[in-house]
Motif scaffolding. Structure first.
Motif, PDB file in Angstrom:
ATOM      1  N   ILE A   1      29.159  38.856  39.183  1.00 41.47           N
ATOM      2  CA  ILE A   1      30.574  38.838  38.802  1.00 41.47           C
ATOM      3  C   ILE A   1      30.745  39.350  37.374  1.00 41.47           C
ATOM      4  O   ILE A   1      29.785  39.432  36.603  1.00 41.47           O
ATOM      5  N   ILE A   2      31.999  39.658  37.046  1.00 36.83           N
ATOM      6  CA  ILE A   2      32.415  39.960  35.683  1.00 36.83           C
ATOM      7  C   ILE A   2      33.316  38.808  35.233  1.00 36.83           C
ATOM      8  O   ILE A   2      34.156  38.339  36.001  1.00 36.83           O
ATOM      9  N   VAL A   3      33.139  38.353  34.001  1.00 37.59           N
ATOM     10  CA  VAL A   3      33.932  37.227  33.492  1.00 37.59           C
ATOM     11  C   VAL A   3      34.653  37.651  32.221  1.00 37.59           C
ATOM     12  O   VAL A   3      34.046  38.251  31.329  1.00 37.59           O
ATOM     13  N   TYR A   4      35.945  37.347  32.159  1.00 41.11           N
ATOM     14  CA  TYR A   4      36.690  37.643  30.941  1.00 41.11           C
ATOM     15  C   TYR A   4      37.703  36.540  30.671  1.00 41.11           C
ATOM     16  O   TYR A   4      38.040  35.743  31.549  1.00 41.11           O
TER      17      TYR A   4
ATOM     18  N   PHE B   1      35.830  39.648  39.579  1.00 42.87           N
ATOM     19  CA  PHE B   1      35.719  38.988  38.284  1.00 42.87           C
ATOM     20  C   PHE B   1      36.585  37.748  38.202  1.00 42.87           C
ATOM     21  O   PHE B   1      37.551  37.584  38.951  1.00 42.87           O
ATOM     22  N   ALA B   2      36.171  36.875  37.295  1.00 40.78           N
ATOM     23  CA  ALA B   2      36.847  35.595  37.085  1.00 40.78           C
ATOM     24  C   ALA B   2      37.599  35.626  35.769  1.00 40.78           C
ATOM     25  O   ALA B   2      37.074  36.089  34.756  1.00 40.78           O
TER      26      ALA B   2
ATOM     27  N   ARG C   1      35.163  39.514  47.275  1.00 41.16           N
ATOM     28  CA  ARG C   1      34.714  40.815  47.757  1.00 41.16           C
ATOM     29  C   ARG C   1      34.577  41.775  46.587  1.00 41.16           C
ATOM     30  O   ARG C   1      35.255  41.622  45.568  1.00 41.16           O
ATOM     31  N   PRO C   2      33.713  42.783  46.690  1.00 46.56           N
ATOM     32  CA  PRO C   2      33.535  43.746  45.601  1.00 46.56           C
ATOM     33  C   PRO C   2      34.860  44.348  45.155  1.00 46.56           C
ATOM     34  O   PRO C   2      35.690  44.742  45.973  1.00 46.56           O
ATOM     35  N   GLY C   3      35.043  44.402  43.840  1.00 52.43           N
ATOM     36  CA  GLY C   3      36.230  45.012  43.273  1.00 52.43           C
ATOM     37  C   GLY C   3      37.466  44.154  43.323  1.00 52.43           C
ATOM     38  O   GLY C   3      38.543  44.596  42.939  1.00 52.43           O
ATOM     39  N   GLU C   4      37.335  42.904  43.779  1.00 48.63           N
ATOM     40  CA  GLU C   4      38.504  42.051  43.961  1.00 48.63           C
ATOM     41  C   GLU C   4      38.792  41.252  42.702  1.00 48.63           C
ATOM     42  O   GLU C   4      37.895  40.684  42.085  1.00 48.63           O
ATOM     43  N   ILE C   5      40.064  41.205  42.313  1.00 50.76           N
ATOM     44  CA  ILE C   5      40.501  40.402  41.182  1.00 50.76           C
ATOM     45  C   ILE C   5      40.944  39.051  41.715  1.00 50.76           C
ATOM     46  O   ILE C   5      41.809  38.971  42.577  1.00 50.76           O
ATOM     47  N   LEU C   6      40.354  37.975  41.192  1.00 51.02           N
ATOM     48  CA  LEU C   6      40.571  36.668  41.788  1.00 51.02           C
ATOM     49  C   LEU C   6      41.002  35.631  40.760  1.00 51.02           C
ATOM     50  O   LEU C   6      40.226  34.777  40.350  1.00 51.02           O
ATOM     51  N   PRO C   7      42.250  35.674  40.311  1.00 51.43           N
ATOM     52  CA  PRO C   7      42.730  34.609  39.434  1.00 51.43           C
ATOM     53  C   PRO C   7      42.831  33.302  40.204  1.00 51.43           C
ATOM     54  O   PRO C   7      43.136  33.295  41.394  1.00 51.43           O
ATOM     55  N   VAL C   8      42.567  32.203  39.530  1.00 51.71           N
ATOM     56  CA  VAL C   8      42.596  30.912  40.204  1.00 51.71           C
ATOM     57  C   VAL C   8      44.023  30.393  40.306  1.00 51.71           C
ATOM     58  O   VAL C   8      44.847  30.616  39.429  1.00 51.71           O
TER      59      VAL C   8
END
Length: 330
Positions: A238-241, A264-265, A294-301
Motif C-alpha cells: 500500500i501507499i500511505v499519506y 493507498f490509505a 484493489r490495485p490503484g484504488e483510493i480507499l478513504p475510511v
C-alpha cells in the motif's frame, strides 16, 4: 445481531470518552500544558475531566519553526505538568532551557521519562536507520508511555488524588490495548508500504507493516521523485499519506499510487480537540481497508468501516473480553 450492535456502539463510545474541550487553569485541577495538540489529546483522553489541558503550538503552524510567545512562557510558569513529544522541537528545547534555569517549576516530561515507560523510536529504514522523531504519538505504545509518564507526574504534584490518576490511566490503557489487539489481528503480518513522510511510519509499523520508503525522507531532505519510487512501490502492498499534509505531498502520493497500481490509505497525523482513541481507530481502519483494496484504488475510511472492523474483531474473539471489561468498569 442487535446485541452485537449495542456492544459495538458501547465500544466506540468508550473509546471516544474522556475528551472535553481543552480548558484553562481556573478550575483548581492540575494544569497540563503540552507542546502540540495530538499530545494534548492523549493526555485528555487518558485523564478526562480530572485535569485541565492546553497545548502551545496552534493547529496549522509548523512545529519545526514555531517559537514560544511571552504569554505562553507565562502559561508554562503556571503549569503543574508539561508534556512534550520528547524534546526535539524548538519549543521543547526552549522549555528545557526554562526548566533548567528555574523559570519553569512544574514537572516537565521529555524523552527519558517516556523511555522508562516503554517508548521507542523507530529506525528510518529508508534513511540510514536514523531514529525517527516525527509522529511518535501515532504509535499506541508511545501514546501509553506518554500517558504513563504523565500519570506519575500527576501523582507527584497531586498525591492526594493519585488513585484517581492511576484509575484513569488503567482505563485508557485497556481501551488502547483493545484497539491494538483487534487491528493487529485484522492487518496480518509481513506487509510493506511506501509512506509519504516519516511521521506516517508510526501509524503502520505497530500493525506489522514495514515502511520501506518515504516520498520525503526527512525534514531537511528534498522529496524523491515519484518516478524514482515506482519500482519500490510496485513491490509494496500500500501507499500511505496524511490527510493533513501539504497538497503537493498528497498529490505526489496519489500519483505514486496510480503509477504503481497500489491502493493507498489516508490517515491523520495532526489533529486537535479529538480523542486519541478515536483517531487511532480511524487510522487503523483506513490502513486495514487499504490492505484489502484493489490495485490503484483510493480507499478513504468511513465511519461504517470503523464499525465493520470492530464488529469483525468481535466475531473472531479478539477483543470481546477486554472491551466488555472496559465497558463494565465505566
Amino acid at each position: 445481531m442487535r446485541a452485537r450492535g449495542l456492544i459495538i456502539t458501547l465500544i466506540l463510545l468508550t473509546a471516544a470518552a474522556g475528551l472535553i474541550p481543552f480548558a484553562g487553569a481556573s478550575s483548581g485541577k492540575p494544569l497540563i500544558v503540552t507542546s502540540i495538540a495530538p499530545i494534548a489529546s492523549i493526555v485528555q483522553d487518558a485523564f478526562g475531566d480530572s485535569v485541565d489541558v492546553v497545548y502551545i503550538i496552534p493547529p496549522g503552524a509548523d512545529p519545526h519553526e514555531y517559537q514560544l510567545t511571552a504569554s505562553q512562557i507565562e502559561l508554562l510558569r503556571k503549569a503543574d505538568v508539561i508534556v512534550t513529544t520528547g524534546g526535539h522541537l524548538p519549543v521543547e528545547k526552549k522549555i528545557a532551557e526554562l526548566k533548567e534555569e528555574g523559570t519553569i517549576t512544574g514537572e516537565a516530561l521529555f524523552l527519558d521519562d517516556y523511555k522508562r515507560e516503554g517508548f521507542r523510536y523507530l529506525p528510518e529504514h529508508w534513511y540510514n536507520d536514523k531514529d525517527n522523531p516525527h509522529g511518535i504519538w501515532l504509535d499506541p505504545t508511545n501514546a501509553l508511555a506518554v500517558a504513563k509518564a504523565t500519570e506519575k507526574a500527576l501523582e507527584s504534584v497531586d498525591p492526594v488524588h493519585s488513585d484517581v490518576y492511576e484509575s484513569e490511566y488503567r482505563s485508557f490503557e485497556e481501551r488502547v490495548n483493545a484497539i491494538v489487539e483487534a487491528y493487529q489481528a485484522l492487518a496480518g503480518k509481513n506487509h510493506t508500504a511506501v509512506i509519504q513522510m516519516p511521521s506516517d511510519q508510526y501509524a503502520i509499523e505497530w500493525l506489522g507493516i514495514k515502511a520501506v520508503a518515504s516520498i520525503k525522507p526527512e525534514e531537511e531532505v528534498p522529496a524523491i521523485g515519484v518516478d524514482d519510487l515506482v519500482p519500490t512501490a510496485r513491490k509494496a502492498d500500500i501507499i500511505v499519506y496524511a490527510l493533513d499534509s501539504p497538497d503537493q505531498m498528497k498529490d505526489a502520493a496519489k500519483e505514486l499510487a496510480a503509477k504503481s497500481g497500489k491502493p493507498f490509505a489516508e490517515i491523520t497525523v495532526f489533529w486537535s480537540d479529538r480523542p486519541y482513541t478515536e483517531v487511532l481507530i480511524e487510522n487503523s481502519a483506513a490502513v486495514v481497508k487499504a490492505l484489502g483494496g484493489r490495485p490503484g484504488e483510493i480507499l478513504p475510511v468511513q465511519r461504517d468501516d470503523v464499525e465493520r472492523y470492530v464488529a469483525l474483531s468481535l466475531v473472531v474473539g479478539i477483543v470481546l473480553g477486554v472491551a466488555l471489561g472496559v465497558i463494565l468498569k465505566k
